[in-house]
Design an enzyme around this catalytic site. Structure first.
Site, PDB file in Angstrom:
ATOM      1  CG  ASP A  45      17.701 -33.289 -45.448  1.00  0.00           C
ATOM      2  OD1 ASP A  45      18.656 -33.626 -46.168  1.00  0.00           O
ATOM      3  OD2 ASP A  45      16.533 -33.165 -45.880  1.00  0.00           O
ATOM      4  CE1 TYR A  50      13.437 -29.657 -50.080  1.00  0.00           C
ATOM      5  CE2 TYR A  50      14.558 -29.653 -47.982  1.00  0.00           C
ATOM      6  CZ  TYR A  50      13.956 -30.341 -49.004  1.00  0.00           C
ATOM      7  OH  TYR A  50      13.860 -31.703 -48.941  1.00  0.00           O
ATOM      8  CE  LYS A  75      17.210 -33.696 -49.427  1.00  0.00           C
ATOM      9  NZ  LYS A  75      16.702 -32.612 -48.564  1.00  0.00           N
ATOM     10  CB  SER A 241       8.470 -29.535 -36.151  1.00  0.00           C
ATOM     11  OG  SER A 241       7.466 -28.706 -35.577  1.00  0.00           O
ATOM     12  NE  ARG A 246       2.948 -30.252 -33.904  1.00  0.00           N
ATOM     13  CZ  ARG A 246       2.135 -29.996 -34.930  1.00  0.00           C
ATOM     14  NH1 ARG A 246       2.647 -29.621 -36.107  1.00  0.00           N
ATOM     15  NH2 ARG A 246       0.838 -30.114 -34.795  1.00  0.00           N
ATOM     16  CG  ASN A 250       9.173 -34.436 -33.816  1.00  0.00           C
ATOM     17  OD1 ASN A 250       8.212 -34.944 -33.234  1.00  0.00           O
ATOM     18  ND2 ASN A 250       9.020 -33.630 -34.856  1.00  0.00           N
TER      19      ASN A 250
HETATM   20  P1  NDP Z   1       7.642 -35.143 -41.706  1.00  0.00           P
HETATM   21  O1  NDP Z   1       7.236 -36.584 -41.660  1.00  0.00           O
HETATM   22  O2  NDP Z   1       8.870 -34.731 -41.016  1.00  0.00           O
HETATM   23  O3  NDP Z   1       6.407 -34.311 -41.164  1.00  0.00           O
HETATM   24  C1  NDP Z   1       6.436 -32.905 -41.113  1.00  0.00           C
HETATM   25  C2  NDP Z   1       5.029 -32.419 -40.814  1.00  0.00           C
HETATM   26  O4  NDP Z   1       4.636 -32.908 -39.532  1.00  0.00           O
HETATM   27  C3  NDP Z   1       4.893 -30.939 -40.764  1.00  0.00           C
HETATM   28  O5  NDP Z   1       3.610 -30.622 -41.250  1.00  0.00           O
HETATM   29  C4  NDP Z   1       4.981 -30.624 -39.260  1.00  0.00           C
HETATM   30  O6  NDP Z   1       4.262 -29.453 -38.985  1.00  0.00           O
HETATM   31  C5  NDP Z   1       4.314 -31.832 -38.651  1.00  0.00           C
HETATM   32  N1  NDP Z   1       4.855 -32.288 -37.371  1.00  0.00           N
HETATM   33  C6  NDP Z   1       6.159 -32.336 -37.000  1.00  0.00           C
HETATM   34  N2  NDP Z   1       6.292 -32.877 -35.777  1.00  0.00           N
HETATM   35  C7  NDP Z   1       5.050 -33.179 -35.349  1.00  0.00           C
HETATM   36  C8  NDP Z   1       4.550 -33.758 -34.161  1.00  0.00           C
HETATM   37  N3  NDP Z   1       5.368 -34.137 -33.190  1.00  0.00           N
HETATM   38  N4  NDP Z   1       3.210 -33.937 -34.042  1.00  0.00           N
HETATM   39  C9  NDP Z   1       2.395 -33.566 -35.064  1.00  0.00           C
HETATM   40  N5  NDP Z   1       2.804 -33.025 -36.206  1.00  0.00           N
HETATM   41  C10 NDP Z   1       4.123 -32.821 -36.356  1.00  0.00           C
HETATM   42  O7  NDP Z   1       7.653 -34.732 -43.258  1.00  0.00           O
HETATM   43  P2  NDP Z   1       8.624 -33.916 -44.214  1.00  0.00           P
HETATM   44  O8  NDP Z   1       8.045 -34.001 -45.558  1.00  0.00           O
HETATM   45  O9  NDP Z   1       8.933 -32.569 -43.684  1.00  0.00           O
HETATM   46  O10 NDP Z   1       9.950 -34.787 -44.245  1.00  0.00           O
HETATM   47  C11 NDP Z   1      11.008 -34.567 -43.340  1.00  0.00           C
HETATM   48  C12 NDP Z   1      12.213 -34.001 -44.072  1.00  0.00           C
HETATM   49  O11 NDP Z   1      12.617 -34.869 -45.130  1.00  0.00           O
HETATM   50  C13 NDP Z   1      11.951 -32.680 -44.800  1.00  0.00           C
HETATM   51  O12 NDP Z   1      11.825 -31.580 -43.944  1.00  0.00           O
HETATM   52  C14 NDP Z   1      13.119 -32.642 -45.741  1.00  0.00           C
HETATM   53  O13 NDP Z   1      14.288 -32.261 -45.048  1.00  0.00           O
HETATM   54  C15 NDP Z   1      13.156 -34.093 -46.198  1.00  0.00           C
HETATM   55  N6  NDP Z   1      12.349 -34.327 -47.419  1.00  0.00           N
HETATM   56  C16 NDP Z   1      13.023 -34.734 -48.543  1.00  0.00           C
HETATM   57  C17 NDP Z   1      12.361 -34.990 -49.713  1.00  0.00           C
HETATM   58  C18 NDP Z   1      13.121 -35.439 -50.897  1.00  0.00           C
HETATM   59  O14 NDP Z   1      12.573 -35.440 -52.010  1.00  0.00           O
HETATM   60  N7  NDP Z   1      14.364 -35.828 -50.752  1.00  0.00           N
HETATM   61  C19 NDP Z   1      10.904 -34.818 -49.831  1.00  0.00           C
HETATM   62  C20 NDP Z   1      10.277 -34.419 -48.591  1.00  0.00           C
HETATM   63  C21 NDP Z   1      10.987 -34.213 -47.450  1.00  0.00           C
HETATM   64  P3  NDP Z   1       4.907 -28.223 -38.119  1.00  0.00           P
HETATM   65  O15 NDP Z   1       6.152 -27.790 -38.816  1.00  0.00           O
HETATM   66  O16 NDP Z   1       3.827 -27.203 -38.137  1.00  0.00           O
HETATM   67  O17 NDP Z   1       5.165 -28.802 -36.753  1.00  0.00           O
END
Ligand code: NDP
Length: 294
Positions: A45, A50, A75, A241, A246, A250
């Site tokens: 996604d 982005y 998107k 991530s 991670r 996940n």
């Molecule tokens: P997530 O809930 O996926 O969380 C991502 C965060 O969690 C990052 O900071 C990542 O850091 C950390 N993380 C990932 N895996 C782990 C783990 N196993 N343990 C601890 N920390 C972890 O949030 P997102 O906001 O990224 O949402 C997911 C996706 O949804 C986005 O990437 C995007 O594709 C979409 N999205 C869409 C939006 C919209 O308006 N339509 C808005 C926001 C997101 P790190 O990378 O350092 O691991």
């Protein structure tokens, strides 16, 4: 491991677990997506806004996987709303992604301050679907009052509504409305990312004692429990991530099952606490962002 598929309202199959790249820096996107594809994710996604569609496309091209094996979702950003503008935005995204066809193309925001322009953008998605340029179309961040105004005006019911859903913000009324119309709820921030990367939240879902207790019982992490919760409740989930350990963690959520009581205990954590911007406040004035050509 093959991820179970969700069948969208037009019969297209999409993996229930995908890989998000919001806030993944363009320079790191190729590596992160390559790792995700290596681990087994088959749904990515991204979004024009982005700025990292090119990295997604590079990882896809280098993966050696058949195009039909990977489900690509992106998107349209609000600056590109309008009929002709959205048709052109498809070309920009497809060009950066290096694909002829996009699996799922969605409007990133409801943009209620420019309803006619949003409708015209959606009509362009309908045209792209009819022409076979995309396999499914949808929306994101549409709240109940947006859907109620929008649905009577369009021909093709969106396949998905991608919205913020995590244990502290579950949007149950909206999830029910999506379901009533045959629209799949796709959860962004499914592990509550927004609760820990946005200052001002009192706590992170990763530290929630109820989730941690359930995680301990299954020998899993809090993140894995939240992803499993989403999948078991029938949502599409797209955790992000950039870290290989991670990315693998996940993905490793298909060897355990939450009980009905455990699902209910997580449901009960809803605090109605939105982490993202209020979709009604997203306007062309305050969220303008030009999307470059491919
Ligand atoms: P997530 O809930 O996926 O969380 C991502 C965060 O969690 C990052 O900071 C990542 O850091 C950390 N993380 C990932 N895996 C782990 C783990 N196993 N343990 C601890 N920390 C972890 O949030 P997102 O906001 O990224 O949402 C997911 C996706 O949804 C986005 O990437 C995007 O594709 C979409 N999205 C869409 C939006 C919209 O308006 N339509 C808005 C926001 C997101 P790190 O990378 O350092 O691991």
């Amino acid at each position: 491991m093959t991820v179970p598929a969700i069948i969208l309202n037009n019969g297209v199959a999409m993996p229930a677990l995908g890989f998000g790249v919001f806030q993944t820096p363009p320079a790191e996107t190729r590596t992160a997506v390559a790792e995700a594809l290596r681990v087994g994710y088959r749904h990515i996604d991204t979004a024009a806004a982005y700025g990292n569609e090119r990295g997604v496309g590079e990882a896809l091209a280098a993966s050696g996987l058949a195009r039909s094996d990977v489900f690509i979702e992106t998107k349209i950003w609000i600056n590109d709303y309008g009929y002709d503008e959205t048709l052109h935005s498809f070309d920009k995204s497809a060009g950066k992604l290096g694909v002829e066809q996009i699996d799922l193309l969605i409007l990133h925001q409801a943009l209620p301050s420019a309803f006619e322009r949003t409708l015209a953008a959606y009509r362009a998605l309908e045209t792209l679907l009819a022409d076979g340029r995309v396999r499914a179309i949808g929306v994101s961040n549409f709240m109940p009052h947006h859907l109620e105004k929008f649905l009577p005006e369009i021909d093709i019911v969106p396949a998905v509504n991608q919205i913020e859903v995590h244990p502290y913000f579950q949007q149950r009324e909206l999830q029910t409305l999506n379901e009533k119309h045959g629209i799949l709820t796709q959860a962004w921030a499914p592990i509550g990312g927004i609760t820990f990367y946005r200052p001002g939240f009192s706590r992170s879902t990763l530290e929630d004692p109820v989730i941690l207790d359930i995680a301990r019982i299954h020998g899993k992490s809090a993140a894995q429990v939240m992803i499993r919760w989403g999948v078991q409740e029938g949502r599409s989930v797209i955790p992000k991530s950039v870290r290989p350990e991670r990315i693998a963690e996940n993905f490793n959520v298909f060897d355990f099952e939450l009980s009905a009581d455990q699902l209910a205990a997580i449901d009960a954590l809803d605090a109605d606490q939105r982490g993202g911007p209020d979709p009604d406040l997203i306007t062309l004035e305050n969220f303008s962002r030009d999307i470059p050509e491919a």
